[in-house]
Write a protein that holds these residues in place. Structure first.
Motif, mmCIF file in Angstrom:
data_model
loop_
_atom_site.group_PDB
_atom_site.id
_atom_site.type_symbol
_atom_site.label_atom_id
_atom_site.label_comp_id
_atom_site.label_asym_id
_atom_site.label_seq_id
_atom_site.Cartn_x
_atom_site.Cartn_y
_atom_site.Cartn_z
ATOM 1 N N THR A 77 0.608 -1.274 -0.499
ATOM 2 C CA THR A 77 0.309 0.048 -0.030
ATOM 3 C C THR A 77 1.077 1.212 -0.259
ATOM 4 O O THR A 77 1.904 1.341 -0.118
ATOM 5 C CB THR A 77 -0.623 0.233 1.124
ATOM 6 O OG1 THR A 77 -0.219 -0.371 2.705
ATOM 7 C CG2 THR A 77 -2.026 -1.233 1.492
ATOM 8 N N LEU A 78 0.040 2.362 -0.266
ATOM 9 C CA LEU A 78 1.339 3.457 -0.375
ATOM 10 C C LEU A 78 1.601 3.883 1.024
ATOM 11 O O LEU A 78 2.712 4.140 1.279
ATOM 12 C CB LEU A 78 -0.177 4.292 -0.102
ATOM 13 C CG LEU A 78 0.760 5.981 -0.303
ATOM 14 C CD1 LEU A 78 2.280 6.463 -1.190
ATOM 15 C CD2 LEU A 78 -0.226 7.450 -1.436
ATOM 16 N N ALA A 79 1.230 3.459 2.230
ATOM 17 C CA ALA A 79 1.765 3.486 3.251
ATOM 18 C C ALA A 79 2.612 3.140 3.599
ATOM 19 O O ALA A 79 3.192 3.155 4.862
ATOM 20 C CB ALA A 79 0.409 2.938 4.493
ATOM 21 N N PRO A 105 -3.191 7.019 -5.710
ATOM 22 C CA PRO A 105 -3.518 6.429 -4.742
ATOM 23 C C PRO A 105 -3.074 7.955 -3.452
ATOM 24 O O PRO A 105 -3.644 7.607 -2.960
ATOM 25 C CB PRO A 105 -1.934 5.656 -4.604
ATOM 26 C CG PRO A 105 -2.063 5.482 -6.541
ATOM 27 C CD PRO A 105 -2.597 6.297 -7.190
ATOM 28 N N SER A 108 -6.272 9.318 -2.942
ATOM 29 C CA SER A 108 -7.418 8.508 -2.142
ATOM 30 C C SER A 108 -6.538 8.813 -0.517
ATOM 31 O O SER A 108 -7.388 8.430 0.549
ATOM 32 C CB SER A 108 -7.308 6.909 -2.714
ATOM 33 O OG SER A 108 -7.896 7.056 -3.988
ATOM 34 N N TYR A 109 -5.055 8.641 -0.609
ATOM 35 C CA TYR A 109 -4.483 8.794 0.754
ATOM 36 C C TYR A 109 -5.314 9.763 0.922
ATOM 37 O O TYR A 109 -4.928 9.978 2.134
ATOM 38 C CB TYR A 109 -3.702 8.421 0.179
ATOM 39 C CG TYR A 109 -1.951 8.586 1.804
ATOM 40 C CD1 TYR A 109 -1.878 6.993 1.794
ATOM 41 C CD2 TYR A 109 -2.332 10.032 2.072
ATOM 42 C CE1 TYR A 109 -1.182 6.874 3.236
ATOM 43 C CE2 TYR A 109 -1.121 9.517 3.583
ATOM 44 C CZ TYR A 109 -0.724 7.897 4.010
ATOM 45 O OH TYR A 109 0.070 8.020 4.804
ATOM 46 N N ARG A 113 -2.044 14.806 4.400
ATOM 47 C CA ARG A 113 -2.011 13.936 4.775
ATOM 48 C C ARG A 113 -0.459 12.982 3.647
ATOM 49 O O ARG A 113 0.465 12.921 4.631
ATOM 50 C CB ARG A 113 -2.666 12.950 5.061
ATOM 51 C CG ARG A 113 -2.350 11.731 6.124
ATOM 52 C CD ARG A 113 -3.540 10.334 6.173
ATOM 53 N NE ARG A 113 -3.017 9.319 6.438
ATOM 54 C CZ ARG A 113 -3.122 8.311 5.924
ATOM 55 N NH1 ARG A 113 -4.245 8.260 5.144
ATOM 56 N NH2 ARG A 113 -2.764 7.264 6.915
ATOM 57 N N PHE A 114 -0.561 12.399 2.386
ATOM 58 C CA PHE A 114 0.433 12.468 1.445
ATOM 59 C C PHE A 114 1.443 13.115 2.275
ATOM 60 O O PHE A 114 3.181 12.487 2.276
ATOM 61 C CB PHE A 114 -0.169 12.510 0.781
ATOM 62 C CG PHE A 114 1.179 12.073 -0.345
ATOM 63 C CD1 PHE A 114 1.557 10.273 0.001
ATOM 64 C CD2 PHE A 114 1.444 12.851 -1.038
ATOM 65 C CE1 PHE A 114 2.492 10.359 -0.955
ATOM 66 C CE2 PHE A 114 2.475 11.928 -1.636
ATOM 67 C CZ PHE A 114 3.638 10.806 -2.001
#
Length: 278
Positions: A77-79, A105, A108-109, A113-114
């Motif tokens: 995932t991106l996280a 992505p 969506s995150y 925050r990203f």
């Protein structure tokens, strides 16, 4: 200065081009992918691009598409990609890390925050291939305010009328796509690449790195004679695929398959200016 700025400044003083390597985060699994990324600087990578897996990578060829699917099927995932960068930073605080991929992505995150999490993790720059200059307010300018370089792509079809828009908010380096098409499907024409780099340098002082289609040390040396950096991605991703077992799992050959190839490419890049001088 960002790590990217410092790295290219150091390379300029050393009078040699950069080797910029691309691998997909989480390919073929999280632990192996992290081991590969950790091994890249020692092998000779000057800048590391880490691909953010996405289900619809429109600009990528079969090798990187397959890598993204392997990573997604493995739960990347991106996280987890940001966690991978944080883990890398525990042992390396100098090598620039660029996250490369598509906007979905990130959107969506959550953009804010990203950017905060990417900066905190130790990310230095972003390449988001499907956000044009007309959408700079969406992510590019906020990224710059957060202290991240936003790196643009130029292509053989980016003419002198379009180039100023592409360069307007670009920082770190400009990524020149050497062929018209998707990644990993054709070899670059070094003569045309040299002409294109010279033309672009008439518009900017940014380093110009060239990618798409570079697979061998000989090709890397040829591109390095004209460019400030040579980007290699599909060849590394293909080296990962070829090292996997019949079930698609990593083997003892997976990490060295990539680092050995990077070491040979680094030799080609480092010989580029010496060859040109001779």
């Amino acid at each position: 200065m960002t790590r990217i700025d410092r790295r290219f400044s150091d390379l300029d003083r050393a009078a040699r081009p950069a080797l910029v390597t691309f691998v997909t985060a989480g390919d073929p699994d999280y632990d192996t992918s992290l081991a590969i990324i950790r091994g890249l600087p020692t092998a000779g990578a000057d800048v590391i691009e880490v691909g953010m897996p996405f289900s619809d990578p429109m600009a990528d060829g079969p090798a990187i598409q397959a890598a993204g699917l392997r990573a997604l099927h493995g739960g990347q995932t991106l996280a987890k990609t940001l966690a991978m960068v944080r883990a890398f930073r525990t042992g390396d605080d100098e090598t620039p890390i660029v996250l490369m991929g598509y906007y979905n992505p990130i959107y969506s995150y959550g953009n804010e925050r990203f950017l905060a999490d990417a900066k905190a993790a130790g990310v230095d720059g972003l390449i988001v291939v499907d956000l044009p200059p007309e959408e700079d307010e969406e992510l590019c300018i906020p990224a710059m305010r957060a202290g991240l370089n936003f790196i643009r792509l130029a292509t053989p079809t980016t003419d002198d009328r379009r180039l100023p828009a592409v360069l307007a908010n670009t920082s770190g380096f400009l990524y020149y796509v050497s062929i018209a098409g998707i990644t990993g499907t054709a070899a670059p024409d070094t003569g045309r690449v040299a002409d294109a780099v010279a033309r672009i340098k008439g518009h900017t002082r940014l380093p110009v790195c060239v990618g798409f289609g570079v697979k061998t040390p000989t090709q890397a040396a040829a591109i390095g004679r004209a460019a400030d950096g040579v980007v290699v991605g599909s060849a590394l991703v293909e080296a990962i695929r070829a090292s996997l077992d019949e079930s698609g799992r990593a083997t003892e050959r997976t990490v060295p398959a990539v680092t050995d190839l990077v070491a040979s490419l680094a030799q080609g890049v480092r010989a580029a200016r010496q060859i040109a001088a001779e």
